[in-house]
Design an enzyme around this catalytic site. Structure first.
Site, short mmCIF file in Angstrom:
data_model
loop_
_atom_site.label_atom_id
_atom_site.label_comp_id
_atom_site.label_asym_id
_atom_site.label_seq_id
_atom_site.Cartn_x
_atom_site.Cartn_y
_atom_site.Cartn_z
N CYS A 1 0.80 -1.24 0.00
CA CYS A 1 0.00 0.00 0.00
C CYS A 1 0.83 1.29 0.00
CB CYS A 1 -0.95 0.01 1.20
SG CYS A 1 -2.25 -1.23 1.09
N LYS B 1 3.09 2.25 -3.12
CA LYS B 1 2.25 2.44 -4.31
C LYS B 1 1.34 3.66 -4.17
CE LYS B 1 -1.22 -0.51 -4.71
NZ LYS B 1 -2.49 0.24 -4.69
#
Length: 437
Positions: free
Chosen positions: A265, A268
């Site tokens: 998470c 990105k």
């Protein structure tokens, strides 16, 4: 609960969400396009490691609430809501989230639907995606009343089931009464537990996900920079983190200094948020700095180990404990262990690595000369130096006397500050932590 939903994508988010919704009493069909993964799920095997997920999937499958249909058409039949939970990896070249899988799934759903439904994005998608899905629905299926909603997930790997069942909040971006009603009914068990359900517009829900991850990544990066400053000034970052974290306006979570954040998470989403802000004409300088500082930090960890070993690791046997980006997961995406081990191998070290869950995922990502140990003792045997990268509980419990018996050398580089520095120094070790003088 007399309700049927479909989830497109049986990966981390889709499988956890599906199993948890089924636990609420909802009839859930998880549509997984990968035949090998679907076969595993049908056999009761879980393709990812998440504590408690195997039991939850098994129980709800046995109860008939959770299924893994062979076709999308079968999966979405009679579903009031269809959740899109496919991957949104970083697009090569520009840092944006790649929506190829999202729109492919949405188009497939739209063409197959034979009844009104709410299409809900569970995947992390750039701001404006929900609006584009609504336009696509109007274009492809003007004959059906199809609503669009955004329902971002805030699951932490390693504690995802607890996060789903007892969330801080549920965010729902919905702009029609019907979409709100369907999602409110679906989440009613959480509402009864007094979990706040925050209803917003589509764009606000989509941005909330990025803003939340960006802020948490910023907290990690801030304490890592403070750790570097502590080392220069003779302070202890653990004391500083506690001193500021007890302030209710700041909070204690995500103030643990380390080798930089990784995972599926934060890397990105910070990159995507940076690009979203740039294109909107409101660049986020803070997020840009977070990305740059974190990338540089992960690359610098090998140099820390080399310095701790006296300036050279040529020919040294170095035990690396922990490969996954965090404990209680087998996720190797953007893991700090990767540039660390690559850097040590390039500097001539013989790296012996061990992780309780991530070995299989790590093998194809690491240099050919890396040795994968069978256990902690095997990794430590004859090691000139120990580097702790991931704070699994079994590593926290390592006693100095045991290290002394197994290791050949005396260098300990603790990138998570889990060991007692004084106990190790008393046992004759040269201890190096993060943000500790």
């Amino acid at each position: 609960m007399d309700m049927r939903i479909a989830i497109i994508g049986g990966g981390y988010v889709g499988l956890v969400s599906g199993a948890c919704f089924a636990e609420f009493g909802v009839s859930v069909a998880v549509v997984e396009a990968d035949a090998a993964k679907r076969a595993m799920l049908l056999e009761g095997k879980i393709p990812i490691y998440e504590p408690g997920l195997d039991r939850l999937v098994a129980e709800n499958t046995a109860a008939g609430r959770l299924s893994f249909p062979a076709t999308l058409e079968e999966g979405i039949a009679q579903a009031e809501a269809v959740f899109i939970a496919v991957g949104t990896p970083t697009r090569r070249g520009d840092g944006h989230a790649d929506l190829t899988y999202v729109f492919a799934a949405v188009e497939q759903v739209l063409r197959a639907l034979d009844h009104p439904a709410v299409i809900v994005t569970k995947s992390t998608v750039p701001v404006g995606t929900g609006r584009k899905i609504a336009e696509l629905a109007q274009k492809l299926r003007p004959d059906l009343a199809i609503e669009v909603a955004a329902n971002p997930e805030f699951l932490r790997e390693g504690s995802a089931i607890t996060d789903f069942m007892r969330p801080d909040r549920v965010v729902v971006g919905a702009e029609s009464e019907r979409a709100r009603e369907v999602l409110q009914r679906l989440y009613r068990p959480l509402y009864l537990r007094e979990a706040p359900i925050v209803f917003t517009g589509l764009e606000s829900a989509e941005l909330t996900k990025y803003a939340a991850n960006g802020f948490l990544a910023m907290k990690i990066t801030f304490i890592n920079e403070m750790a570097d400053l502590c080392e220069k000034l003779g302070a202890d970052v653990n004391d500083v983190a506690r001193g500021i974290g007890l302030d209710g306006r700041i909070g204690r979570k995500f103030l643990h200094a380390g080798p930089g954040f990784g995972g599926s998470c934060f890397p990105k989403d910070t990159l995507a948020l940076m690009r979203i802000a740039e294109e909107a004409g409101a660049p986020s300088r803070l997020i840009e700095a977070v990305v740059a500082v974190n990338d540089a930090r992960k690359e610098a960890m090998a140099g820390r180990v080399v310095a701790a070993c006296g300036g050279s690791v040529q020919g040294l046997r170095i035990a690396v404990l922990g490969l996954a980006f965090k404990p209680e997961t087998d996720d190797m995406r953007e893991a700090p262990s990767l540039p660390l081990i690559q850097g040590l191998a390039a500097a001539g070290a013989q790296v012996v690595a061990f992780d309780p869950e991530a070995m299989a995922g790590a093998r194809p990502l690491l240099p050919g000369g890396v040795i994968f140990a069978t256990g902690v003792n095997d990794a430590l045997a004859g090691a000139d130096a120990l580097v702790l990268v991931t704070e699994w509980n079994e590593f926290r419990a390592l006693a100095p006397v045991m290290l002394r018996q197994l290791m050949r050398g005396s260098v300990v580089v603790d990138l998570r500050n889990v060991f007692d520095p004084q106990a190790l120094r008393d046992a004759g070790f040269a201890y190096h932590g993060i943000g500790r003088a």
